[in-house]
Scaffold this motif. Structure first.
Motif, PDB file in Angstrom:
ATOM      1  N   THR A 208       6.853   0.741  -2.439  1.00  0.00           N
ATOM      2  CA  THR A 208       5.695   1.549  -2.827  1.00  0.00           C
ATOM      3  C   THR A 208       5.277   2.465  -1.679  1.00  0.00           C
ATOM      4  OG1 THR A 208       4.350  -0.360  -2.250  1.00  0.00           O
ATOM      5  CG2 THR A 208       4.786  -0.013  -4.586  1.00  0.00           C
TER       6      THR A 208
ATOM      7  N   GLN B  92       2.624   0.242   2.299  1.00  0.00           N
ATOM      8  CA  GLN B  92       1.308  -0.396   2.389  1.00  0.00           C
ATOM      9  C   GLN B  92       1.475  -1.715   3.135  1.00  0.00           C
ATOM     10  OE1 GLN B  92       2.633   0.531  -0.586  1.00  0.00           O
ATOM     11  NE2 GLN B  92       1.501   2.421  -0.963  1.00  0.00           N
ATOM     12  N   THR B  93       0.360  -2.316   3.511  1.00  0.00           N
ATOM     13  CA  THR B  93       0.455  -3.550   4.285  1.00  0.00           C
ATOM     14  C   THR B  93       0.963  -4.713   3.429  1.00  0.00           C
ATOM     15  OG1 THR B  93      -0.725  -5.051   5.756  1.00  0.00           O
ATOM     16  CG2 THR B  93      -1.946  -4.257   3.844  1.00  0.00           C
TER      17      THR B  93
ATOM     18  N   TYR C  90       5.172  -2.941   2.609  1.00  0.00           N
ATOM     19  CA  TYR C  90       5.672  -2.707   1.258  1.00  0.00           C
ATOM     20  C   TYR C  90       6.483  -1.418   1.292  1.00  0.00           C
ATOM     21  CZ  TYR C  90       2.790  -6.376  -0.820  1.00  0.00           C
ATOM     22  OH  TYR C  90       2.246  -7.578  -1.164  1.00  0.00           O
TER      23      TYR C  90
ATOM     24  N   THR D  16      -1.244   1.059   8.122  1.00  0.00           N
ATOM     25  CA  THR D  16      -0.359   1.451   7.014  1.00  0.00           C
ATOM     26  C   THR D  16      -1.154   2.385   6.117  1.00  0.00           C
ATOM     27  OG1 THR D  16      -1.088  -0.272   5.488  1.00  0.00           O
ATOM     28  CG2 THR D  16       0.674  -0.866   7.030  1.00  0.00           C
ATOM     29  N   LYS D  17      -0.505   2.848   5.033  1.00  0.00           N
ATOM     30  CA  LYS D  17      -1.217   3.717   4.093  1.00  0.00           C
ATOM     31  C   LYS D  17      -2.434   3.030   3.479  1.00  0.00           C
ATOM     32  CE  LYS D  17       2.526   6.744   2.669  1.00  0.00           C
ATOM     33  NZ  LYS D  17       3.614   6.865   1.706  1.00  0.00           N
ATOM     34  N   SER D  18      -2.339   1.733   3.282  1.00  0.00           N
ATOM     35  CA  SER D  18      -3.474   1.024   2.666  1.00  0.00           C
ATOM     36  C   SER D  18      -4.436   0.462   3.717  1.00  0.00           C
ATOM     37  CB  SER D  18      -2.964  -0.095   1.752  1.00  0.00           C
ATOM     38  OG  SER D  18      -2.216  -1.022   2.507  1.00  0.00           O
ATOM     39  N   THR D  19      -4.021   0.537   4.981  1.00  0.00           N
ATOM     40  CA  THR D  19      -4.900   0.054   6.063  1.00  0.00           C
ATOM     41  C   THR D  19      -4.900   1.090   7.188  1.00  0.00           C
ATOM     42  OG1 THR D  19      -3.032  -1.172   6.987  1.00  0.00           O
ATOM     43  CG2 THR D  19      -4.548  -2.415   5.586  1.00  0.00           C
TER      44      THR D  19
END
Lengths: 285, 575
Positions: free
Chosen positions: A126, A129-130, A123, A140-143
């Protein structure tokens, strides 16, 4: 007849320098020139993501919709005016995060719209993120510890759902991508084109070089007319990943099977005459 | 008061709903006014279903509770509805199939061998309702020929054999009453009025209004109580030159409608609260890109799945405030079949004129209640597509400024596909040409532009209609389907002659007739708000708009519609 200048707008692209979106943008414009389409000859329907900014940089009738929703907007447009080619430009978050349901149904309807998927596994808008297409283990930032899930396979979903043109290209190979776009845009029925799109800012694994090292063109001997084999081929993701046209099939479209649209598009059909409406009222007496 | 109520009850799956429609048509063709209500749980087979019809030779707007004729297809029907029986009621039951307790004593229990009679002509269990229709004709004093005509056209598609079977079964029932219970057969009355009437549900009226308004594209995911609209559209689409699309979900539905509207055709969706929850983001897209769409929102009790097949008016504020951001959400709320027909066509004009999502706010009661009503007049429907640029206007420059700033905030729309004047719609904040723009000045001007349309719409809200005496002792104010019961209630007070009561029907919710409502309420001696929700949502809206606080309220939120008796009883508390 058209040339590149026709598709210019007053806005300059705001993608990161080197973004894979530039390659898709260039290929799409080349395809439009190749087909001789003018900006008023078709409609582009965008989702939300980095790709969606293209609404500002490519001159055409267009509608930038909501995240995940370009497909149903395009379907509604097409049903109202099927004489104007309708092209969906969507992202992988758009298509497989929020809108998977729409893709499955558009494919099984064989509705005559074309879809270009910007597949960068991340993504961008944003800030990293994954995405559902990210490979297992991708950080990633979210993972931060790596993606736990297996990725969705865009081609396998499209083929399984009944899309009648399914292909994959690479944003770093504009000549071949243009060929695929041209074939896809000429196809009658639901065409789905997955495009590997390097994200130079947030995806440092799947880089231009990574794709060059891993992809190979489906050979000329590959005949894309076997759905089962195409599905099997779409699962191929080893050291080498195939690109090209996986599957195509001639099949009646949704509109072909809608009798009231057989002579003219909905927008040109006159309203039912008063006498017909009054006769309808009589049925309720 | 000159009315009677007939009710049929039994298990779902035994054709009870069709019996209701058939009898309603027969009564309407005989010159009676009818109101038909169905009640059923959310089941396909086996639940207890009823259809009741109140009919009168005089004008009639709602149903009354006491049942005069009860047709019981099973024992439970009598057990469940015994207490609803009015004095001298007639109960039809099949004594050969089950025993019953014959109370109250004031009622007349007539055992008719429905099953045996059905079998005697070659029918079966499922044809008992047809026999019961024949029985009802005799008891209500309706010409048998009227029934046989309706049955003949109803079964025409199924062939002559089925038609004959049904007509003979009905005849058996009809004759049985004359042979065995002659004293209960009514004499035929000459109808007071002979004007041709339609028998139509509120949902069908909405659909017919949309067709008359030139609606071309309709997307709706099945959901009670709007199914009748989509069933109608699906069946007539080819004949009428429209497209009905069943989408994969309500999200797709509203987005398809927006796409079709962008292409240039009048588009509509229909749903209930749960489905509308999914349409909320689409509503804001239509608001942002100024795309006209009509959203039929059929309320039923929530939250969540709630009572799927029952009624309520609890989503007024939901609709008025749906979606992020500020943009006009226009709302009309019809109160009966005639209003449903005409206001749906008005909704299309509002949507096109102000280029914004527009709601037809209805409820389960209105959608599924059948009304007898003078035939709708298609010629009375005017179509106003609002500001649409001509091909020349659109093609003046290479790019068409779709969102150009104007005095009233309304910009001419272009049609995609024209050879000149390309333009874009953009869910991001955009400038006059549709390009994304986030400057403070542009943001402010675009929000002002969209809200100017609200101000323009505010000027056109018609004054609400006041039913009854102008200077009544008590004013009842309501909206939507409450109208019917309220009109009957004020009629009752008039007949009693003690106090006078009038009724104000608010069917324009946004634009709201603020000035007129302030004036009306300011002159009222006593005001009572009637609505089908817990919080008094319309009373809140009235207060917000006018500053007038209505303290007296009659609220109902049990899933059931208002009956005149509910309002009469409620009024008695306050006067």
């Amino acid at each position: 007849m058209s040339d590149f200048a026709d598709f210019k707008t007053p806005c300059q692209p705001n993608w990161c320098p080197g973004c894979g979106d530039f390659g898709i943008w260039a290929s799409l414009k080349q395809t439009l020139v190749l087909l001789g389409w003018n900006p008023t000859d078709f409609v582009l329907v965008y989702g939300i993501g980095c790709h969606g900014h293209m609404v500002n940089f490519l001159q055409s009738y267009a509608i930038e919709t909501l995240h995940g929703r370009p497909i149903p907007v395009a379907e509604g447009f097409h049903l109202a005016n099927h004489t104007l080619p309708t092209i969906v430009v969507a992202g992988d978050g758009d298509t497989f995060g929020e809108g998977t349901n729409h893709l499955v149904h558009a494919a099984r309807r064989n509705i005559d719209i074309k879809m270009i998927l910007h597949d960068n596994q991340v993504y961008g808008l944003t800030t990293g993120q994954t995405a559902p297409t990210a490979q297992k283990g991708f950080k990633t930032k979210s993972t931060p510890f790596g993606v736990i899930e297996d990725p969705v396979n865009p081609l396998a979903i499209a083929i399984a759902s009944g899309a009648t043109f399914v292909a994959r290209g690479f944003a770093g190979d504009i000549p071949n991508l243009t060929k695929i776009f041209a074939e896809g845009l000429r196809h009658r029925g639901f065409a789905f084109i997955d495009v590997f799109q390097p994200c130079v800012t947030f995806n440092h694994v799947n880089t231009y070089q990574w794709y060059r090292d891993h992809i190979y063109q489906l050979p000329d001997s590959y005949v894309p007319n076997d759905r089962g084999y195409a599905f099997q081929k779409s699962l191929e993701w080893t050291d080498k990943i195939p690109v090209g046209i996986f599957f195509r099939e001639d099949k009646p479209t949704y509109v072909d099977q809608t009798p009231q649209l057989s002579k003219s598009p909905l927008i040109s059909l006159p309203n039912a005459p008063k006498e017909t409406i009054e006769k309808l009222f009589e049925e309720f007496v | 008061m000159n009315y009677k109520t007939w009710k049929i009850g039994g298990e779902a799956g035994f054709g009870i709903m069709v019996s209701g429609l058939t009898l309603s048509k027969a009564l309407a063709r005989s010159g009676f006014h009818i109101i038909e209500i169905n009640e059923y749980p959310s089941l396909i087979r086996g639940g207890h279903n009823t259809v009741s019809i109140t009919f009168s030779p005089d004008e009639l707007s709602a149903q009354y509770k006491p049942v005069d004729v009860l047709v019981a297809l099973n024992k439970q029907t009598i057990e469940y509805h015994r207490e609803e029986l009015g004095g001298g009621a007639i109960v039809i039951y099949d004594g050969s199939q089950y025993e019953i307790e014959k109370t109250p004593e004031s009622a007349n229990f007539l055992s008719v061998p429905l099953l045996t009679l059905a079998k005697s002509v070659g029918g079966d269990l499922i044809m008992r309702n047809t026999v019961a229709l024949g029985v009802s004709m005799a008891i209500l004093g309706i010409d048998f020929e009227i029934l046989s005509n309706i049955l003949t056209s109803q079964f025409a598609k199924k062939g002559e054999k089925v038609t004959t079977l049904n007509v003979s079964a009905a005849r058996k029932g009809y004759d049985y009453i004359f042979s065995n219970f002659k004293e209960f057969a009514s004499k035929k009355e000459a109808p007071k009025q002979t004007q041709k009437q339609m028998v139509v549900t509120g949902a069908e009226a909405v659909g017919l209004g949309a067709i008359s308004a030139g609606m071309k594209f309709f997307a709706a995911y099945p959901m009670t109580p709007i199914n009748a609209i989509l069933n109608l559209m699906a069946s007539i689409q080819e004949k009428m030159g429209i497209v009905y699309k069943q989408p994969e979900d309500e999200i797709a539905g509203i987005n398809m409608a927006i796409g079709a509207s962008f292409a240039g055709v009048r588009s509509m969706v229909a749903t209930s609260g749960g489905g509308f929850s999914l349409m909320v983001e689409g509503t804001s897209l239509a608001g942002m890109i100024e795309q006209p769409i009509v959203i039929v929102m059929g309320m039923r009790p929530g939250p969540a799945t709630g009572l799927p097949t029952w009624t309520g008016q609890a989503d007024l504020h939901f609709v008025l405030n749906a979606s992020q951001g500020e943009f006009p959400r226009l709302v009309v709320a019809p109160g009966d079949a005639q209003e449903a027909f005409y206001l749906t066509s008005v909704a299309f004009n509002l949507a096109d004129t102000y280029q914004t999502p527009t709601f037809v706010l209805v409820d389960k009661y209105l959608c599924e209640t059948r009304y007898s009503t003078p035939i709708f007049e298609a010629s009375k429907v005017s179509i106003d597509r609002g500001k649409i640029a001509t091909e020349r206007e659109q093609g003046k420059e290479i790019e068409f400024p779709r969102y150009t700033f104007t005095e009233d905030g309304i910009s001419p729309r272009g049609i995609p596909g024209r050879k000149k004047g390309v333009f874009r719609a953009n869910s991001d904040e955009h400038n006059e040409y549709g390009y994304s723009e986030e400057s403070a000045e542009n943001t402010r001007k675009m929000i002002e532009k969209r809200m100017k349309k609200q101000m323009a719409a505010d000027k056109i809200a018609p004054d609400p209609v006041i039913y009854g005496e102008k200077d009544a002792d008590v004013t009842v104010i309501g909206w939507g389907s409450t109208k019917g019961a309220a009109l009957e209630a004020i009629k009752n007070f008039k007949e009693e002659g003690k106090i006078s009561v009038n009724y104000v029907q608010l069917n324009y919710v946004n634009p709201f007739p603020t000035v007129a409502v302030s004036r009306i309420l300011g002159n009222c001696k006593r005001v009572i708000d009637v609505e089908g929700n817990h919080n008094g949502q319309m009373a809140d809206l009235i207060r917000m708009k006018t500053g007038y606080e209505i303290k007296n309220k009659i609220l109902k939120y049990d899933g059931r519609p208002f009956y005149p008796e509910d309002i009469i009883e409620g009024l008695k508390k306050y006067v």
